[in-house]
Design a protein around this motif. Structure first.
Motif, PDB file in Angstrom:
ATOM      1  N   ALA A 123      -1.760  11.678   0.559  1.00 34.50           N
ATOM      2  CA  ALA A 123      -0.531  11.801  -0.230  1.00 34.50           C
ATOM      3  C   ALA A 123      -0.565  10.872  -1.426  1.00 34.50           C
ATOM      4  CB  ALA A 123       0.686  11.497   0.641  1.00 34.50           C
ATOM      5  N   GLY A 124      -0.988   9.624  -1.200  1.00 29.11           N
ATOM      6  CA  GLY A 124      -1.064   8.674  -2.306  1.00 29.11           C
ATOM      7  C   GLY A 124      -2.009   9.123  -3.398  1.00 29.11           C
ATOM      8  N   LEU A 125      -3.171   9.625  -3.012  1.00 24.49           N
ATOM      9  CA  LEU A 125      -4.150  10.101  -3.992  1.00 24.49           C
ATOM     10  C   LEU A 125      -3.650  11.353  -4.703  1.00 24.49           C
ATOM     11  CD1 LEU A 125      -7.409   9.535  -1.914  1.00 24.49           C
ATOM     12  CD2 LEU A 125      -6.513   8.103  -3.759  1.00 24.49           C
ATOM     13  N   ASN A 126      -2.976  12.226  -3.966  1.00 29.12           N
ATOM     14  CA  ASN A 126      -2.439  13.438  -4.578  1.00 29.12           C
ATOM     15  C   ASN A 126      -1.340  13.136  -5.592  1.00 29.12           C
ATOM     16  OD1 ASN A 126      -4.095  15.304  -3.341  1.00 29.12           O
ATOM     17  ND2 ASN A 126      -2.700  15.709  -1.643  1.00 29.12           N
ATOM     18  N   PHE A 127      -0.642  12.041  -5.380  1.00 29.88           N
ATOM     19  CA  PHE A 127       0.420  11.671  -6.312  1.00 29.88           C
ATOM     20  C   PHE A 127      -0.133  11.017  -7.570  1.00 29.88           C
ATOM     21  CE2 PHE A 127       3.316  12.885  -3.154  1.00 29.88           C
ATOM     22  CZ  PHE A 127       4.616  12.759  -3.610  1.00 29.88           C
ATOM     23  N   GLY A 128      -1.443  10.747  -7.597  1.00 24.11           N
ATOM     24  CA  GLY A 128      -2.038  10.214  -8.817  1.00 24.11           C
ATOM     25  C   GLY A 128      -2.685   8.863  -8.689  1.00 24.11           C
ATOM     26  N   ALA A 129      -2.697   8.265  -7.486  1.00 23.31           N
ATOM     27  CA  ALA A 129      -3.354   6.975  -7.308  1.00 23.31           C
ATOM     28  C   ALA A 129      -4.873   7.136  -7.400  1.00 23.31           C
ATOM     29  CB  ALA A 129      -2.972   6.360  -5.960  1.00 23.31           C
ATOM     30  N   ASP A 130      -5.555   6.067  -7.822  1.00 23.30           N
ATOM     31  CA  ASP A 130      -7.011   6.092  -7.935  1.00 23.30           C
ATOM     32  C   ASP A 130      -7.691   5.551  -6.680  1.00 23.30           C
ATOM     33  OD1 ASP A 130      -7.487   6.784 -10.970  1.00 23.30           O
ATOM     34  OD2 ASP A 130      -5.875   5.315 -10.923  1.00 23.30           O
ATOM     35  N   ASP A 131      -6.972   4.721  -5.933  1.00 17.72           N
ATOM     36  CA  ASP A 131      -7.534   4.133  -4.728  1.00 17.72           C
ATOM     37  C   ASP A 131      -6.385   3.778  -3.790  1.00 17.72           C
ATOM     38  OD1 ASP A 131      -9.364   3.159  -2.936  1.00 17.72           O
ATOM     39  OD2 ASP A 131     -10.175   1.601  -4.249  1.00 17.72           O
ATOM     40  N   TYR A 132      -6.724   3.485  -2.531  1.00 17.19           N
ATOM     41  CA  TYR A 132      -5.708   3.249  -1.505  1.00 17.19           C
ATOM     42  C   TYR A 132      -6.234   2.191  -0.551  1.00 17.19           C
ATOM     43  CZ  TYR A 132      -2.169   4.566   2.046  1.00 17.19           C
ATOM     44  OH  TYR A 132      -1.122   4.579   2.941  1.00 17.19           O
ATOM     45  N   MET A 133      -5.450   1.138  -0.337  1.00 15.70           N
ATOM     46  CA  MET A 133      -5.843   0.083   0.580  1.00 15.70           C
ATOM     47  C   MET A 133      -4.756  -0.110   1.640  1.00 15.70           C
ATOM     48  SD  MET A 133      -7.766  -2.840  -1.656  1.00 15.70           S
ATOM     49  CE  MET A 133      -8.409  -3.548  -0.132  1.00 15.70           C
ATOM     50  N   THR A 134      -5.202  -0.315   2.874  1.00 12.78           N
ATOM     51  CA  THR A 134      -4.271  -0.494   3.989  1.00 12.78           C
ATOM     52  C   THR A 134      -4.068  -1.976   4.267  1.00 12.78           C
ATOM     53  OG1 THR A 134      -5.044   1.589   4.964  1.00 12.78           O
ATOM     54  CG2 THR A 134      -3.846   0.070   6.397  1.00 12.78           C
ATOM     55  N   LYS A 135      -2.813  -2.360   4.413  1.00  9.86           N
ATOM     56  CA  LYS A 135      -2.494  -3.746   4.771  1.00  9.86           C
ATOM     57  C   LYS A 135      -2.724  -3.952   6.274  1.00  9.86           C
ATOM     58  CE  LYS A 135       1.385  -3.894   1.486  1.00  9.86           C
ATOM     59  NZ  LYS A 135       2.850  -4.071   1.386  1.00  9.86           N
ATOM     60  N   PRO A 136      -3.154  -5.150   6.678  1.00  6.98           N
ATOM     61  CA  PRO A 136      -3.605  -6.261   5.831  1.00  6.98           C
ATOM     62  C   PRO A 136      -5.020  -5.991   5.326  1.00  6.98           C
ATOM     63  CG  PRO A 136      -3.820  -6.849   8.138  1.00  6.98           C
ATOM     64  CD  PRO A 136      -3.176  -5.491   8.111  1.00  6.98           C
ATOM     65  N   LEU A 183      -1.395  -2.627  -8.986  1.00  7.01           N
ATOM     66  CA  LEU A 183      -1.435  -2.689  -7.525  1.00  7.01           C
ATOM     67  C   LEU A 183      -0.025  -2.396  -7.052  1.00  7.01           C
ATOM     68  CD1 LEU A 183      -3.596  -5.919  -7.050  1.00  7.01           C
ATOM     69  CD2 LEU A 183      -4.342  -3.555  -6.831  1.00  7.01           C
ATOM     70  N   LEU A 184       0.152  -1.296  -6.328  1.00  6.73           N
ATOM     71  CA  LEU A 184       1.486  -0.767  -6.090  1.00  6.73           C
ATOM     72  C   LEU A 184       1.724  -0.480  -4.612  1.00  6.73           C
ATOM     73  CD1 LEU A 184       4.038   0.325  -7.622  1.00  6.73           C
ATOM     74  CD2 LEU A 184       2.880   2.521  -7.727  1.00  6.73           C
ATOM     75  N   ASP A 185       2.744  -1.119  -4.056  1.00  6.01           N
ATOM     76  CA  ASP A 185       3.128  -0.866  -2.666  1.00  6.01           C
ATOM     77  C   ASP A 185       3.785   0.508  -2.558  1.00  6.01           C
ATOM     78  OD1 ASP A 185       3.574  -1.427   0.050  1.00  6.01           O
ATOM     79  OD2 ASP A 185       5.603  -2.118  -0.372  1.00  6.01           O
ATOM     80  N   VAL A 186       3.663   1.136  -1.400  1.00  5.04           N
ATOM     81  CA  VAL A 186       4.255   2.464  -1.204  1.00  5.04           C
ATOM     82  C   VAL A 186       5.743   2.369  -0.879  1.00  5.04           C
ATOM     83  CG1 VAL A 186       4.235   4.553   0.208  1.00  5.04           C
ATOM     84  CG2 VAL A 186       2.083   3.511  -0.502  1.00  5.04           C
ATOM     85  N   MET A 187       6.092   1.589   0.135  1.00  7.29           N
ATOM     86  CA  MET A 187       7.473   1.510   0.597  1.00  7.29           C
ATOM     87  C   MET A 187       8.202   0.376  -0.120  1.00  7.29           C
ATOM     88  SD  MET A 187       7.576   4.025   2.632  1.00  7.29           S
ATOM     89  CE  MET A 187       9.188   3.755   3.362  1.00  7.29           C
ATOM     90  N   MET A 188       9.121   0.744  -1.029  1.00 10.79           N
ATOM     91  CA  MET A 188       9.877  -0.242  -1.788  1.00 10.79           C
ATOM     92  C   MET A 188      11.304   0.254  -2.005  1.00 10.79           C
ATOM     93  SD  MET A 188       7.263  -1.549  -4.743  1.00 10.79           S
ATOM     94  CE  MET A 188       7.088   0.102  -5.443  1.00 10.79           C
ATOM     95  N   PRO A 189      12.238  -0.660  -2.228  1.00 13.17           N
ATOM     96  CA  PRO A 189      13.610  -0.248  -2.522  1.00 13.17           C
ATOM     97  C   PRO A 189      13.737   0.279  -3.947  1.00 13.17           C
ATOM     98  CG  PRO A 189      13.418  -2.630  -2.665  1.00 13.17           C
ATOM     99  CD  PRO A 189      12.096  -2.123  -2.146  1.00 13.17           C
ATOM    100  N   LEU A 230       5.219   6.101  -4.469  1.00  9.78           N
ATOM    101  CA  LEU A 230       4.787   7.456  -4.811  1.00  9.78           C
ATOM    102  C   LEU A 230       5.562   7.981  -6.017  1.00  9.78           C
ATOM    103  CD1 LEU A 230       4.450   9.017  -1.243  1.00  9.78           C
ATOM    104  CD2 LEU A 230       2.618   8.158  -2.720  1.00  9.78           C
ATOM    105  N   SER A 231       6.874   7.795  -6.014  1.00  9.41           N
ATOM    106  CA  SER A 231       7.694   8.252  -7.140  1.00  9.41           C
ATOM    107  C   SER A 231       7.353   7.476  -8.407  1.00  9.41           C
ATOM    108  CB  SER A 231       9.181   8.090  -6.812  1.00  9.41           C
ATOM    109  OG  SER A 231       9.533   8.855  -5.684  1.00  9.41           O
ATOM    110  N   THR A 232       7.080   6.187  -8.251  1.00 10.03           N
ATOM    111  CA  THR A 232       6.697   5.361  -9.393  1.00 10.03           C
ATOM    112  C   THR A 232       5.386   5.856  -9.996  1.00 10.03           C
ATOM    113  OG1 THR A 232       7.783   3.441  -8.392  1.00 10.03           O
ATOM    114  CG2 THR A 232       6.202   3.013 -10.149  1.00 10.03           C
ATOM    115  N   THR A 233       4.437   6.204  -9.123  1.00  7.76           N
ATOM    116  CA  THR A 233       3.151   6.717  -9.599  1.00  7.76           C
ATOM    117  C   THR A 233       3.333   8.003 -10.400  1.00  7.76           C
ATOM    118  OG1 THR A 233       1.967   5.739  -7.731  1.00  7.76           O
ATOM    119  CG2 THR A 233       0.879   7.552  -8.874  1.00  7.76           C
TER     120      THR A 233
END
Length: 230
Positions: A90-103, A51-57, A62-65
Protein backbone atom coordinates in the motif's frame (compact mmCIF):
# COMPACT_ATOMS: atom_id res chain seq x y z
CA UNK A 1 26.48 20.23 -0.90
CA UNK A 2 24.42 19.80 2.25
CA UNK A 3 21.29 17.76 1.64
CA UNK A 4 18.07 18.51 3.51
CA UNK A 5 15.96 15.68 4.91
CA UNK A 6 12.43 16.11 6.21
CA UNK A 7 11.57 13.80 9.12
CA UNK A 8 7.88 13.47 9.97
CA UNK A 9 6.56 11.36 12.85
CA UNK A 10 4.11 12.14 15.63
CA UNK A 11 6.53 10.58 18.15
CA UNK A 12 8.96 13.36 19.09
CA UNK A 13 11.51 10.90 20.51
CA UNK A 14 11.70 9.05 17.20
CA UNK A 15 12.08 12.30 15.26
CA UNK A 16 14.88 13.46 17.57
CA UNK A 17 16.67 10.11 17.40
CA UNK A 18 16.56 9.99 13.58
CA UNK A 19 17.59 13.64 13.34
CA UNK A 20 20.62 13.00 15.57
CA UNK A 21 21.88 10.17 13.35
CA UNK A 22 21.31 12.19 10.18
CA UNK A 23 23.01 15.29 11.50
CA UNK A 24 26.08 13.26 12.46
CA UNK A 25 26.30 12.32 8.78
CA UNK A 26 26.20 15.97 7.77
CA UNK A 27 22.55 16.23 6.70
CA UNK A 28 20.33 19.19 7.47
CA UNK A 29 17.13 18.03 9.16
CA UNK A 30 13.66 19.58 9.24
CA UNK A 31 11.42 18.12 11.95
CA UNK A 32 7.65 17.84 11.60
CA UNK A 33 5.04 15.89 13.55
CA UNK A 34 2.05 15.42 11.25
CA UNK A 35 1.23 15.35 7.56
CA UNK A 36 0.02 18.95 7.39
CA UNK A 37 3.29 20.22 8.85
CA UNK A 38 5.18 18.08 6.36
CA UNK A 39 3.27 19.54 3.39
CA UNK A 40 3.96 23.05 4.62
CA UNK A 41 7.68 22.29 4.97
CA UNK A 42 7.83 20.83 1.46
CA UNK A 43 6.44 24.11 0.08
CA UNK A 44 8.83 26.29 2.10
CA UNK A 45 12.12 24.40 1.73
CA UNK A 46 14.16 22.55 -0.85
CA UNK A 47 13.87 18.95 0.37
CA UNK A 48 16.02 16.12 -0.96
CA UNK A 49 14.44 13.22 0.98
CA UNK A 50 11.42 12.61 3.21
CA UNK A 51 11.19 10.10 6.07
CA UNK A 52 7.48 9.77 6.71
CA UNK A 53 5.54 7.85 9.35
CA UNK A 54 2.32 6.16 8.23
CA UNK A 55 0.07 6.61 11.27
CA UNK A 56 -0.15 10.29 12.25
CA UNK A 57 -2.82 12.73 13.43
CA UNK A 58 -4.42 15.39 11.20
CA UNK A 59 -3.10 13.83 7.98
CA UNK A 60 -1.65 10.31 7.76
CA UNK A 61 1.45 9.34 5.82
CA UNK A 62 -0.35 7.73 2.88
CA UNK A 63 -2.53 10.79 2.26
CA UNK A 64 0.50 13.05 2.69
CA UNK A 65 2.40 11.02 0.09
CA UNK A 66 -0.45 11.37 -2.40
CA UNK A 67 -0.50 15.14 -1.91
CA UNK A 68 3.27 15.44 -2.34
CA UNK A 69 3.21 13.32 -5.48
CA UNK A 70 0.92 15.83 -7.17
CA UNK A 71 3.84 18.19 -7.66
CA UNK A 72 7.06 16.71 -6.29
CA UNK A 73 9.33 13.82 -7.19
CA UNK A 74 11.17 13.88 -3.86
CA UNK A 75 12.13 10.37 -2.66
CA UNK A 76 9.98 9.20 0.26
CA UNK A 77 10.86 6.44 2.72
CA UNK A 78 7.82 5.39 4.73
CA UNK A 79 8.23 4.34 8.36
CA UNK A 80 5.69 2.08 10.02
CA UNK A 81 5.22 -0.33 12.90
CA UNK A 82 3.18 -2.52 10.53
CA UNK A 83 5.24 -5.25 8.90
CA UNK A 84 2.64 -7.05 6.78
CA UNK A 85 3.32 -7.21 3.05
CA UNK A 86 -0.05 -5.62 2.32
CA UNK A 87 0.96 -2.53 4.30
CA UNK A 88 4.26 -2.28 2.44
CA UNK A 89 2.53 -2.68 -0.92
CA UNK A 90 0.00 0.00 0.00
CA UNK A 91 2.78 2.42 0.89
CA UNK A 92 4.62 1.79 -2.37
CA UNK A 93 1.40 2.04 -4.37
CA UNK A 94 0.70 5.42 -2.84
CA UNK A 95 4.01 6.69 -4.20
CA UNK A 96 6.67 5.86 -1.60
CA UNK A 97 10.12 4.84 -2.85
CA UNK A 98 11.01 2.62 0.09
CA UNK A 99 9.46 1.21 3.27
CA UNK A 100 11.04 0.48 6.64
CA UNK A 101 9.45 -1.30 9.59
CA UNK A 102 9.93 -0.01 13.12
CA UNK A 103 12.08 -0.60 15.04
CA UNK A 104 14.86 -0.32 12.48
CA UNK A 105 18.63 -0.37 12.57
CA UNK A 106 20.11 3.13 12.30
CA UNK A 107 22.88 1.90 9.99
CA UNK A 108 20.33 0.38 7.60
CA UNK A 109 18.32 3.61 7.67
CA UNK A 110 21.40 5.66 6.80
CA UNK A 111 22.27 3.28 3.98
CA UNK A 112 18.80 3.60 2.48
CA UNK A 113 18.87 7.37 2.90
CA UNK A 114 22.18 7.60 1.03
CA UNK A 115 20.88 5.31 -1.71
CA UNK A 116 17.72 7.34 -2.28
CA UNK A 117 19.54 10.68 -2.26
CA UNK A 118 22.13 9.34 -4.71
CA UNK A 119 19.36 8.28 -7.11
CA UNK A 120 17.51 11.56 -6.71
CA UNK A 121 20.51 13.83 -7.21
CA UNK A 122 21.68 11.77 -10.19
CA UNK A 123 18.32 11.32 -11.90
CA UNK A 124 15.83 13.40 -9.95
CA UNK A 125 15.73 16.46 -12.15
CA UNK A 126 15.35 14.30 -15.24
CA UNK A 127 13.11 11.60 -13.81
CA UNK A 128 9.63 11.48 -15.17
CA UNK A 129 7.09 13.05 -12.88
CA UNK A 130 4.50 10.60 -11.59
CA UNK A 131 1.37 11.01 -13.63
CA UNK A 132 -1.70 11.48 -11.49
CA UNK A 133 -5.25 12.27 -12.52
CA UNK A 134 -7.61 13.57 -9.88
CA UNK A 135 -11.00 15.07 -9.27
CA UNK A 136 -12.32 15.72 -5.77
CA UNK A 137 -11.23 12.82 -3.57
CA UNK A 138 -10.72 10.47 -6.52
CA UNK A 139 -7.08 9.85 -7.47
CA UNK A 140 -5.65 7.72 -10.27
CA UNK A 141 -1.88 7.12 -10.46
CA UNK A 142 -0.92 6.08 -13.98
CA UNK A 143 2.58 5.03 -12.89
CA UNK A 144 1.47 2.52 -10.28
CA UNK A 145 -2.02 1.77 -11.58
CA UNK A 146 -3.52 2.54 -8.19
CA UNK A 147 -6.88 4.22 -7.60
CA UNK A 148 -7.81 5.85 -4.30
CA UNK A 149 -10.97 7.47 -3.04
CA UNK A 150 -10.57 9.86 -0.10
CA UNK A 151 -7.26 8.14 0.67
CA UNK A 152 -8.61 4.58 0.56
CA UNK A 153 -7.44 2.15 -2.11
CA UNK A 154 -10.12 1.07 -4.57
CA UNK A 155 -9.86 -2.35 -6.18
CA UNK A 156 -10.88 -2.30 -9.83
CA UNK A 157 -10.88 -4.97 -12.48
CA UNK A 158 -8.58 -4.31 -15.46
CA UNK A 159 -11.57 -3.30 -17.61
CA UNK A 160 -12.99 -0.97 -14.95
CA UNK A 161 -9.56 0.60 -14.58
CA UNK A 162 -9.21 1.15 -18.34
CA UNK A 163 -12.63 2.80 -18.48
CA UNK A 164 -11.77 5.11 -15.59
CA UNK A 165 -8.44 6.05 -17.16
CA UNK A 166 -10.10 6.88 -20.46
CA UNK A 167 -12.81 8.99 -18.81
CA UNK A 168 -10.38 10.84 -16.53
CA UNK A 169 -7.93 11.55 -19.33
CA UNK A 170 -10.83 13.29 -21.08
CA UNK A 171 -12.23 14.93 -17.97
CA UNK A 172 -15.10 17.28 -18.69
CA UNK A 173 -15.63 15.77 -22.14
CA UNK A 174 -18.69 13.70 -23.02
CA UNK A 175 -17.58 10.36 -24.48
CA UNK A 176 -19.97 8.20 -26.45
CA UNK A 177 -20.56 4.55 -25.63
CA UNK A 178 -18.93 3.61 -28.93
CA UNK A 179 -15.84 5.70 -28.11
CA UNK A 180 -15.51 4.08 -24.69
CA UNK A 181 -15.97 0.57 -26.04
CA UNK A 182 -13.54 0.92 -28.94
CA UNK A 183 -10.87 2.55 -26.77
CA UNK A 184 -11.13 0.06 -23.89
CA UNK A 185 -11.87 -3.19 -25.76
CA UNK A 186 -9.76 -2.24 -28.79
CA UNK A 187 -12.28 -3.55 -31.30
CA UNK A 188 -15.08 -2.22 -33.45
CA UNK A 189 -18.24 -1.66 -31.42
CA UNK A 190 -21.32 -3.68 -32.32
CA UNK A 191 -24.25 -2.89 -30.01
CA UNK A 192 -21.95 -2.12 -27.04
CA UNK A 193 -24.58 -0.34 -24.93
CA UNK A 194 -25.24 -3.12 -22.40
CA UNK A 195 -21.59 -4.08 -22.05
CA UNK A 196 -20.47 -0.52 -21.30
CA UNK A 197 -23.45 0.18 -19.05
CA UNK A 198 -22.75 -2.87 -16.87
CA UNK A 199 -19.10 -1.94 -16.37
CA UNK A 200 -19.98 1.70 -15.65
CA UNK A 201 -22.51 0.55 -13.05
CA UNK A 202 -19.95 -1.66 -11.32
CA UNK A 203 -17.39 1.13 -11.45
CA UNK A 204 -19.84 3.56 -9.87
CA UNK A 205 -20.58 1.09 -7.07
CA UNK A 206 -16.88 1.25 -6.14
CA UNK A 207 -16.16 4.98 -6.43
CA UNK A 208 -19.48 6.67 -5.72
CA UNK A 209 -20.90 7.18 -2.23
CA UNK A 210 -24.36 7.02 -3.76
CA UNK A 211 -24.24 5.32 -7.18
CA UNK A 212 -27.78 6.51 -7.90
CA UNK A 213 -26.63 10.11 -7.52
CA UNK A 214 -23.08 9.92 -8.89
CA UNK A 215 -20.56 12.60 -8.06
CA UNK A 216 -17.88 11.62 -10.56
CA UNK A 217 -19.19 9.58 -13.50
CA UNK A 218 -22.17 11.37 -15.02
CA UNK A 219 -24.45 10.15 -17.82
CA UNK A 220 -25.44 12.57 -20.54
CA UNK A 221 -28.60 11.00 -21.91
CA UNK A 222 -28.40 10.23 -25.62
CA UNK A 223 -24.73 11.19 -25.72
CA UNK A 224 -22.61 9.12 -23.36
CA UNK A 225 -20.64 9.46 -20.12
CA UNK A 226 -18.23 11.94 -18.63
CA UNK A 227 -16.15 12.49 -15.50
CA UNK A 228 -16.68 15.92 -14.04
CA UNK A 229 -13.95 18.00 -12.46
CA UNK A 230 -15.07 18.40 -8.87
Amino acid sequence: MTYTILVCDDDQLIVNSIALHLQKEGYRVIRTYNGLEALEAVEQHEIHLILLDVMMPKLDGLSTTLRIRQEKNIPIIMLSAKSEDTDKIAGLNFGADDYMTKPFNSFELLARVKSQIRRYTTLGSMASKPQCLSTGGLWLDLDTGSVTLDGDLVKLTPTEYKILVYLMKHMGQVLSIHQIYENVWQEVAHAPENTVAVHIRRLREKIEINPKEPKYIKVVWGCGYMVEKV
